[in-house]
Design a protein around this motif. Structure first.
Motif, PDB file in Angstrom:
ATOM      1  N   SER A 144       0.733  -1.173   0.030  1.00 49.67           N
ATOM      2  CA  SER A 144      -0.053  -0.136  -0.113  1.00 49.67           C
ATOM      3  C   SER A 144       0.932   1.147   0.133  1.00 49.67           C
ATOM      4  CB  SER A 144      -0.979   0.016   1.083  1.00 49.67           C
ATOM      5  OG  SER A 144      -2.003  -1.143   0.999  1.00 49.67           O
ATOM      6  N   SER A 162      -6.937  -0.711   3.207  1.00 50.92           N
ATOM      7  CA  SER A 162      -7.106   0.498   2.924  1.00 50.92           C
ATOM      8  C   SER A 162      -7.102   1.232   4.432  1.00 50.92           C
ATOM      9  CB  SER A 162      -8.506   1.149   2.265  1.00 50.92           C
ATOM     10  OG  SER A 162      -9.629   0.591   3.391  1.00 50.92           O
ATOM     11  N   ASN A 292      -7.459   4.859  -1.157  1.00 51.45           N
ATOM     12  CA  ASN A 292      -6.699   4.052  -0.087  1.00 51.45           C
ATOM     13  C   ASN A 292      -6.225   4.757   0.962  1.00 51.45           C
ATOM     14  OD1 ASN A 292      -6.162   1.344  -0.684  1.00 51.45           O
ATOM     15  ND2 ASN A 292      -4.023   1.630  -0.524  1.00 51.45           N
TER      16      ASN A 292
END
Length: 572
Positions: A144, A162, A292
């Motif tokens: 991420s 997220s 995100n």
């Protein structure tokens, strides 16, 4: 400090023998503590945060569980939640030695008014599993971060993990309430909650989630957002700014270039000026699902306003059947003082507050827009006390003679054993109110032969949010207040809100002197222990999404008792 696991390792016969010996020592110590309680009028608070180690005293067990010093079976917690896991609210199996407060605060709380619903317990366990998968140090977190570093959002509308990242703003009370709000938002949206803790807050709280960390890595440029901490609430990457620039929004597919992904991150400007008030519209929540990384910049308890989002309403009903339990349960779940803070709390409590039969917390905060002279504020406190029957009355108006008053203050007769004793804990930046209350009970006997002692752990004279030691003392005082049976707090004070939430108490709140005029009435007793959202989205914000149940909304969201208008809080 001895932990429960340490006590379990001692064979029972040895424990019984130790307890019999401790009873004699404990009895003598109790007499000494009672003497200190009565005679500490001049010295109790002159030395801030006494470093007295009483951890070896009274370490016997009750129903197989170790008793904390100063506790008896008569004030052992009753009702649901009276166990170290707070009735299933907290996860089992976390390290006791690294964070003793997690398993010991339940012995100090006086009330357990609400148990965590089964749905909330399941939701928390699911969240903890998700946090372990996605936390810093995991492959999914690294993935991420790389996506964030690329400067582009995920083309498929999201990744497996997220995040909502809490950013610090304003003082400790504001920070704690905004952290509770951000964590609730993460629960509702399936996100992972991370905190960008500054140095002045880093040593306050234990890790709340088992086997992982909630701290965002920020050393050596680990997090690829330049200037992470905003200088104002009007930042370029706020959701409203991006919406106005047509970078994102409900109609993004019609205005953005074909195939354009959402931005990699968005700031949520949810401070007192509430730049992103449209955040509380369902159609914008649908858009934010595709982003995100959400960076939450807020000093508000915005949890009540989430109930106005139709997509969240049903889930909030299931999580919290009693609406006034939201902050109470999530604060007890999320916040556990670190060892240095917990040592301050436990030592002060045992030294001064534990011998009393009753404990009353008084928290006084003066705001610049509502300041009045100290004489007026003190008189407001006394007027409120008489109105709500809070602080012990004295014989000052009954003409009691000095000789009689001195005899009653000395704790003679039925009061000698502390069965009719009250400790008043004052939390304020200033010593003035403590000095006045101390003098009141020193110079005049309390009615009914009640022994009254007044204490104040510290008086810093000014708020120093950027100072770590100041914040440790402030957090310690929040917890000391939360161990009271009754609370008198300043209205609109986030410090008072947090103390009441942790205590599980509906406080009496001193009303703010708007326009620098002494309010009438002087105070109101809260009918909900929930904190107030002092800056909710105003009626001018028009949402276009799914309609909310307005009847249910009107029943559970109303104007706060301590604010005249434009505020909202949870009620049942």
């Amino acid at each position: 400090m001895t932990t429960t696991s340490d006590a379990a390792a001692v064979p029972r016969p040895a424990t019984d023998k130790l307890c019999r010996r401790a009873l004699l020592v404990g009895s003598l110590t109790t007499l000494l503590l009672l003497a200190c309680f009565v005679l500490s009028r001049d010295s109790a608070s002159s030395t801030a945060w006494l470093q007295i180690d009483l951890t070896k005293l009274n370490s016997c067990t009750y129903n197989g569980t170790q008793q904390a010093p100063g506790f008896t079976t008569t004030n052992a917690p009753q009702q649901h939640g009276g166990d170290e896991l707070l009735g299933g609210l907290l996860p089992a199996g976390m390290d006791r030695r690294s964070c003793p407060s997690r398993y010991e605060t339940w012995r100090y709380y006086k009330y357990f008014p609400y148990a965590a619903s089964r749905h909330l317990q399941r939701k928390l366990r699911d969240y903890e599993a998700r946090h372990r998968r996605c936390a810093p140090g995991t492959p999914l977190f690294a993935k991420s971060v790389e996506q964030l570093r690329s400067g582009r959002g995920a083309d498929d509308g999201g990744m497996e993990c997220s995040y909502v990242v809490w950013l610090p703003m304003d003082g400790l009370g504001n920070r704690m309430l905004s952290m509770v709000s951000g964590f609730l938002y993460a629960l509702l949206t399936g996100r992972v909650f991370l905190v960008a803790l500054p140095r002045d807050t880093a040593d306050l709280f234990c890790e709340p989630f088992p086997g992982t960390t909630w701290r965002l890595p920020m050393d050596d440029g680990d997090f690829p957002v330049a200037n992470l901490f905003p200088r104002s609430q009007d930042m370029d990457k706020s959701y409203t700014r991006l919406l106005d620039a047509k970078v994102i929004g409900p109609d993004m597919n019609a205005t953005a270039p074909a195939g354009a992904p959402p931005p990699p991150y968005v700031y949520l400007s949810l401070g007192p000026r509430l730049k992103d008030s449209i955040f509380f519209c369902g159609e914008h929540q649908l858009v934010l699902r595709k982003v995100n990384w959400l960076l939450q910049y807020s000093d508000l308890y915005f949890a009540p306003s989430l109930y106005a989002v139709a997509e969240f309403q049903d889930e909030l009903r299931r999580l919290f059947p009693a609406k006034e339990s939201v902050s109470h349960l999530l604060s007890r779940y999320l916040f556990h003082p670190t060892k240095p803070v917990w040592r301050l709390v436990a030592r002060y409590y045992r030294s001064y507050l534990a011998p009393a039969k009753r404990r009353i917390g008084v928290q006084v905060r003066m705001f610049g827009y509502g300041s009045i002279p100290a004489d007026d504020m003190y008189n407001q406190i006394l007027a409120c006390s008489r109105q709500e029957n809070l602080l012990p009355e004295t014989d000052v108006d009954d003409g009691a003679g000095d000789e009689q008053a001195a005899a009653m203050r000395s704790g003679n007769g039925d009061n000698a054993g502390g069965s009719n004793s009250t400790a008043i804990l004052v939390a304020s930046l200033y010593a003035d109110y403590y000095e006045r209350l101390k003098s009141r009970y020193y110079e005049h006997a309390a009615k009914g032969g009640e022994t009254v002692a007044v204490f104040q752990p510290s008086h810093e004279e000014r708020q120093a949010t950027g100072n770590s030691a100041h914040n440790q003392r402030a957090l310690a005082e929040i917890y000391l207040l939360s161990f009271s049976e009754e609370l008198l707090t300043s209205g609109r004070s986030t410090f008072g809100y947090v103390s009441s939430s942790l205590a599980g108490v509906r406080p009496t709140m001193l009303l703010t002197a708007f326009g620098h005029k002494v309010p009438e009435p002087p105070c109101r007793r809260a009918v909900s222990m929930e904190p107030c959202n002092l800056t909710p989205p105003l009626l001018g914000v028009q949402c276009q999404g799914k309609p909310v149940d307005k009847e249910d909304l009107a029943r559970h969201l109303r104007v706060c008792e301590d604010s005249p208008k434009d505020t909202v809080k949870f009620f049942d």
